[in-house]
Write an enzyme that holds these catalytic residues in place. Sequence first.
Site, PDB file in Angstrom:
ATOM      1  N   LYS A 187       0.805  -1.229   0.000  1.00 38.87           N
ATOM      2  CA  LYS A 187       0.000   0.000   0.000  1.00 38.87           C
ATOM      3  C   LYS A 187       0.838   1.280   0.000  1.00 38.87           C
ATOM      4  O   LYS A 187       0.416   2.313  -0.508  1.00 38.87           O
ATOM      5  CB  LYS A 187      -0.873   0.073   1.277  1.00 38.87           C
ATOM      6  CG  LYS A 187      -1.898  -0.992   1.391  1.00 38.87           C
ATOM      7  CD  LYS A 187      -2.394  -1.125   2.820  1.00 38.87           C
ATOM      8  CE  LYS A 187      -1.507  -1.965   3.680  1.00 38.87           C
ATOM      9  NZ  LYS A 187      -1.462  -3.375   3.496  1.00 38.87           N
ATOM     10  N   GLU A 239      -5.754  -4.261  -6.513  1.00 40.64           N
ATOM     11  CA  GLU A 239      -6.864  -4.909  -5.793  1.00 40.64           C
ATOM     12  C   GLU A 239      -6.439  -5.403  -4.414  1.00 40.64           C
ATOM     13  O   GLU A 239      -7.168  -5.252  -3.428  1.00 40.64           O
ATOM     14  CB  GLU A 239      -7.392  -6.084  -6.631  1.00 40.64           C
ATOM     15  CG  GLU A 239      -8.608  -6.778  -6.057  1.00 40.64           C
ATOM     16  CD  GLU A 239      -9.842  -5.863  -6.066  1.00 40.64           C
ATOM     17  OE1 GLU A 239     -10.058  -5.213  -5.022  1.00 40.64           O
ATOM     18  OE2 GLU A 239     -10.560  -5.799  -7.064  1.00 40.64           O
ATOM     19  N   LEU A 272     -10.296  -9.843  -1.766  1.00 43.21           N
ATOM     20  CA  LEU A 272     -11.710  -9.477  -1.941  1.00 43.21           C
ATOM     21  C   LEU A 272     -11.859  -8.430  -3.055  1.00 43.21           C
ATOM     22  O   LEU A 272     -11.010  -7.554  -3.189  1.00 43.21           O
ATOM     23  CB  LEU A 272     -12.275  -8.888  -0.636  1.00 43.21           C
ATOM     24  CG  LEU A 272     -12.252  -9.797   0.592  1.00 43.21           C
ATOM     25  CD1 LEU A 272     -12.751  -9.017   1.815  1.00 43.21           C
ATOM     26  CD2 LEU A 272     -13.127 -11.020   0.363  1.00 43.21           C
ATOM     27  N   GLU A 275       1.001  -7.855  13.149  1.00 46.04           N
ATOM     28  CA  GLU A 275       2.370  -7.807  12.651  1.00 46.04           C
ATOM     29  C   GLU A 275       3.282  -8.219  13.810  1.00 46.04           C
ATOM     30  O   GLU A 275       2.869  -8.135  14.984  1.00 46.04           O
ATOM     31  CB  GLU A 275       2.717  -6.364  12.230  1.00 46.04           C
ATOM     32  CG  GLU A 275       1.945  -5.852  11.030  1.00 46.04           C
ATOM     33  CD  GLU A 275       2.305  -6.579   9.747  1.00 46.04           C
ATOM     34  OE1 GLU A 275       3.490  -6.915   9.554  1.00 46.04           O
ATOM     35  OE2 GLU A 275       1.405  -6.838   8.947  1.00 46.04           O
ATOM     36  N   ASP A 324      -1.898   1.463   8.885  1.00 51.36           N
ATOM     37  CA  ASP A 324      -2.245   0.503   7.832  1.00 51.36           C
ATOM     38  C   ASP A 324      -3.686   0.754   7.344  1.00 51.36           C
ATOM     39  O   ASP A 324      -3.949   0.789   6.136  1.00 51.36           O
ATOM     40  CB  ASP A 324      -2.088  -0.918   8.404  1.00 51.36           C
ATOM     41  CG  ASP A 324      -2.261  -1.977   7.341  1.00 51.36           C
ATOM     42  OD1 ASP A 324      -1.433  -2.015   6.421  1.00 51.36           O
ATOM     43  OD2 ASP A 324      -3.235  -2.760   7.431  1.00 51.36           O
ATOM     44  N   LYS A 349      -5.239   2.278   3.659  1.00 46.26           N
ATOM     45  CA  LYS A 349      -6.304   1.646   2.860  1.00 46.26           C
ATOM     46  C   LYS A 349      -7.429   2.646   2.599  1.00 46.26           C
ATOM     47  O   LYS A 349      -7.949   2.732   1.479  1.00 46.26           O
ATOM     48  CB  LYS A 349      -6.858   0.418   3.601  1.00 46.26           C
ATOM     49  CG  LYS A 349      -5.849  -0.717   3.700  1.00 46.26           C
ATOM     50  CD  LYS A 349      -6.406  -1.865   4.528  1.00 46.26           C
ATOM     51  CE  LYS A 349      -5.352  -2.935   4.747  1.00 46.26           C
ATOM     52  NZ  LYS A 349      -5.750  -3.976   5.702  1.00 46.26           N
ATOM     53  N   GLY A 399      -3.912 -12.800   4.509  1.00 47.86           N
ATOM     54  CA  GLY A 399      -3.495 -14.195   4.335  1.00 47.86           C
ATOM     55  C   GLY A 399      -2.767 -14.340   3.014  1.00 47.86           C
ATOM     56  O   GLY A 399      -3.123 -13.674   2.027  1.00 47.86           O
TER      57      GLY A 399
HETATM   58  N1  LIG Z   1       0.436 -10.714   4.483  1.00 45.34           N
HETATM   59  C1  LIG Z   1      -0.809 -10.353   4.142  1.00 45.34           C
HETATM   60  O1  LIG Z   1      -1.822 -11.031   4.459  1.00 45.34           O
HETATM   61  C2  LIG Z   1      -1.016  -9.103   3.320  1.00 45.34           C
HETATM   62  C3  LIG Z   1      -2.323  -8.767   2.881  1.00 45.34           C
HETATM   63  C4  LIG Z   1      -2.496  -7.636   2.059  1.00 45.34           C
HETATM   64  C5  LIG Z   1      -1.407  -6.854   1.734  1.00 45.34           C
HETATM   65  N2  LIG Z   1      -0.163  -7.190   2.225  1.00 45.34           N
HETATM   66  C6  LIG Z   1       0.971  -6.338   1.864  1.00 45.34           C
HETATM   67  O2  LIG Z   1       1.808  -7.081   0.975  1.00 45.34           O
HETATM   68  C7  LIG Z   1       3.176  -6.724   1.186  1.00 45.34           C
HETATM   69  C8  LIG Z   1       4.012  -7.963   1.484  1.00 45.34           C
HETATM   70  O3  LIG Z   1       3.573  -8.545   2.686  1.00 45.34           O
HETATM   71  P1  LIG Z   1       4.277  -9.860   3.261  1.00 45.34           P
HETATM   72  O4  LIG Z   1       3.434 -10.305   4.378  1.00 45.34           O
HETATM   73  O5  LIG Z   1       4.595 -10.799   2.146  1.00 45.34           O
HETATM   74  O6  LIG Z   1       5.666  -9.251   3.823  1.00 45.34           O
HETATM   75  P2  LIG Z   1       7.053 -10.038   4.114  1.00 45.34           P
HETATM   76  O7  LIG Z   1       6.805 -11.483   4.327  1.00 45.34           O
HETATM   77  O8  LIG Z   1       7.732  -9.239   5.173  1.00 45.34           O
HETATM   78  O9  LIG Z   1       7.881  -9.906   2.736  1.00 45.34           O
HETATM   79  C9  LIG Z   1       8.325  -8.672   2.279  1.00 45.34           C
HETATM   80  C10 LIG Z   1       9.209  -8.861   1.061  1.00 45.34           C
HETATM   81  O10 LIG Z   1       9.427  -7.553   0.533  1.00 45.34           O
HETATM   82  C11 LIG Z   1      10.826  -7.363   0.358  1.00 45.34           C
HETATM   83  N3  LIG Z   1      11.149  -5.943   0.508  1.00 45.34           N
HETATM   84  C12 LIG Z   1      11.041  -5.159   1.604  1.00 45.34           C
HETATM   85  N4  LIG Z   1      11.449  -3.902   1.328  1.00 45.34           N
HETATM   86  C13 LIG Z   1      11.805  -3.899   0.015  1.00 45.34           C
HETATM   87  C14 LIG Z   1      12.293  -2.906  -0.881  1.00 45.34           C
HETATM   88  N5  LIG Z   1      12.501  -1.652  -0.479  1.00 45.34           N
HETATM   89  N6  LIG Z   1      12.551  -3.258  -2.161  1.00 45.34           N
HETATM   90  C15 LIG Z   1      12.350  -4.531  -2.589  1.00 45.34           C
HETATM   91  N7  LIG Z   1      11.876  -5.512  -1.785  1.00 45.34           N
HETATM   92  C16 LIG Z   1      11.613  -5.201  -0.505  1.00 45.34           C
HETATM   93  C17 LIG Z   1      11.483  -8.241   1.399  1.00 45.34           C
HETATM   94  O11 LIG Z   1      12.817  -8.415   0.978  1.00 45.34           O
HETATM   95  P3  LIG Z   1      13.897  -9.449   1.610  1.00 45.34           P
HETATM   96  O12 LIG Z   1      13.586 -10.773   0.956  1.00 45.34           O
HETATM   97  O13 LIG Z   1      15.200  -8.864   1.165  1.00 45.34           O
HETATM   98  O14 LIG Z   1      13.655  -9.445   3.087  1.00 45.34           O
HETATM   99  C18 LIG Z   1      10.579  -9.469   1.327  1.00 45.34           C
HETATM  100  O15 LIG Z   1      10.985 -10.301   0.262  1.00 45.34           O
HETATM  101  C19 LIG Z   1       3.192  -5.705   2.334  1.00 45.34           C
HETATM  102  O16 LIG Z   1       3.248  -4.401   1.810  1.00 45.34           O
HETATM  103  C20 LIG Z   1       1.855  -5.939   3.031  1.00 45.34           C
HETATM  104  O17 LIG Z   1       1.343  -4.778   3.669  1.00 45.34           O
HETATM  105  C21 LIG Z   1       0.061  -8.290   2.988  1.00 45.34           C
END
Ligand SMILES: NC(=O)c1ccc[n+]([C@@H]2O[C@H](COP(=O)([O-])OP(=O)(O)OC[C@H]3O[C@@H](n4cnc5c(N)ncnc54)[C@H](OP(=O)(O)O)[C@@H]3O)[C@@H](O)[C@H]2O)c1
Length: 366
Positions: A125, A153, A160, A214, A225, A229, A344
């Site tokens: 986001k 989305e 959703l 988190e 957060d 949104k 998720g």
């Molecule tokens: N988890 C959910 O259910 C969910 C739902 C909706 C939206 N989101 C959003 O989706 C995104 C990812 O969530 P996640 O849960 O997958 O997080 P995560 O497990 O912490 O993974 C984050 C990934 O992003 C990489 N990263 C961080 N900063 C970066 C940068 N400046 N440039 C390039 N890569 C970078 C990290 O790199 P490294 O591999 O080097 O650590 C890691 O590979 C977040 O923005 C979150 O708000 C998550």
Amino acid sequence: MKQLRVIQVGYGTVGGAVIEQIAGHRAAWQERLQLDVLVVAFGGRGGAVCVDVEDGIDDDECRERVRQRRDGGGATRATSEWEAVISASVSHGPTIVMDAAAGDETATLNAAALEQGAGVVLSNKAPLALPLDDPRSAIMWAGARSNGRLRYEATVGAGLPVISTLHTLLDTGDEMLEISGMLSGTFGAIFSDVASGTLFSEAVRTVKEAGFTEPDPRDDLSGLDVARKALILARTTGHQVDLTGIDVRSFVPADLAEGSIDGFLDGLGRMDDEIGTMASDAEAGGGVMKYVASVDARGAVKVGLQSVSKGTVMGALTGPENVVSFRTDRYDQYPTVVSGPGAGAAVTAAGMIGDMLRLGQTVGHA
Ligand SMILES: NC(=O)c1ccc[n+]([C@@H]2O[C@H](COP(=O)([O-])OP(=O)(O)OC[C@H]3O[C@@H](n4cnc5c(N)ncnc54)[C@H](OP(=O)(O)O)[C@@H]3O)[C@@H](O)[C@H]2O)c1
């Protein structure tokens, strides 16, 4: 058959699931959509760890690298800078950058990708919440109209259909009167517990232990957060709003913003009385307390605690589910409602992939 090149920026929880889902469905898309999706690069902070812009990375190699990162092992050192990878991929064919990173640093590469003719899909986001006077913001939001090359989305409500529903309502000429919703599973779970009599500080601990927050619960409890949104919903509707103009109720007292997580959790007890009284007042009025985000017809955005009637969809919701209600000129007495799990890995990745497949039909035909 059309080839579509995918660059996966961020391969953690969500990005890893995207890579796995692409590997699992690639043959089906070739058959059903006449679309061959090649993952040509993926990585994280600092750049790509694996790149093959010509032929795409082997599915097994993709799966193995994702598994290694998840298990905390394997080589994760970046080998290529994102912008060089994007240019190289675009020169080979239609390309989509999938931003599942965290934080607003990826705004630079998202804007560069759009300027080079690539598509961009985000679950992240933060780049879309940058101030409007940031030039990258202007480029990204110009691409975010419903027929543009940027899709997002998964930024609100994970998989959703929230953003697509909003675009359809607006594109068909409906007038938005109010968007309101519960956009955080974490707050949903916390205030469900508070409504059943649990102290606020205890509810935060329980929900953290259940894995709904988190790692540092302040990231959720600051309200940032949810504010991002709500901002995305307001900007999608056409309102020129910045985060600084949003009234957000935070549960992170200034003196607990830094320091250990345990210290923060211990200090939360000071809010128990105030929140307990609000919950009993809501109950006495036939309502229940919820953490609600709303955008009105003039674009005023509010994020905070409200007493919501138990007879409404929002009031009846329990646990971590999300709900978004669109009250419009056409759907005034009975608003259009989208609800379900709003977080998720699998559903968020699927939200990104839905965007990727739709964009894949048009990107490269500029
Ligand atoms: N988890 C959910 O259910 C969910 C739902 C909706 C939206 N989101 C959003 O989706 C995104 C990812 O969530 P996640 O849960 O997958 O997080 P995560 O497990 O912490 O993974 C984050 C990934 O992003 C990489 N990263 C961080 N900063 C970066 C940068 N400046 N440039 C390039 N890569 C970078 C990290 O790199 P490294 O591999 O080097 O650590 C890691 O590979 C977040 O923005 C979150 O708000 C998550």
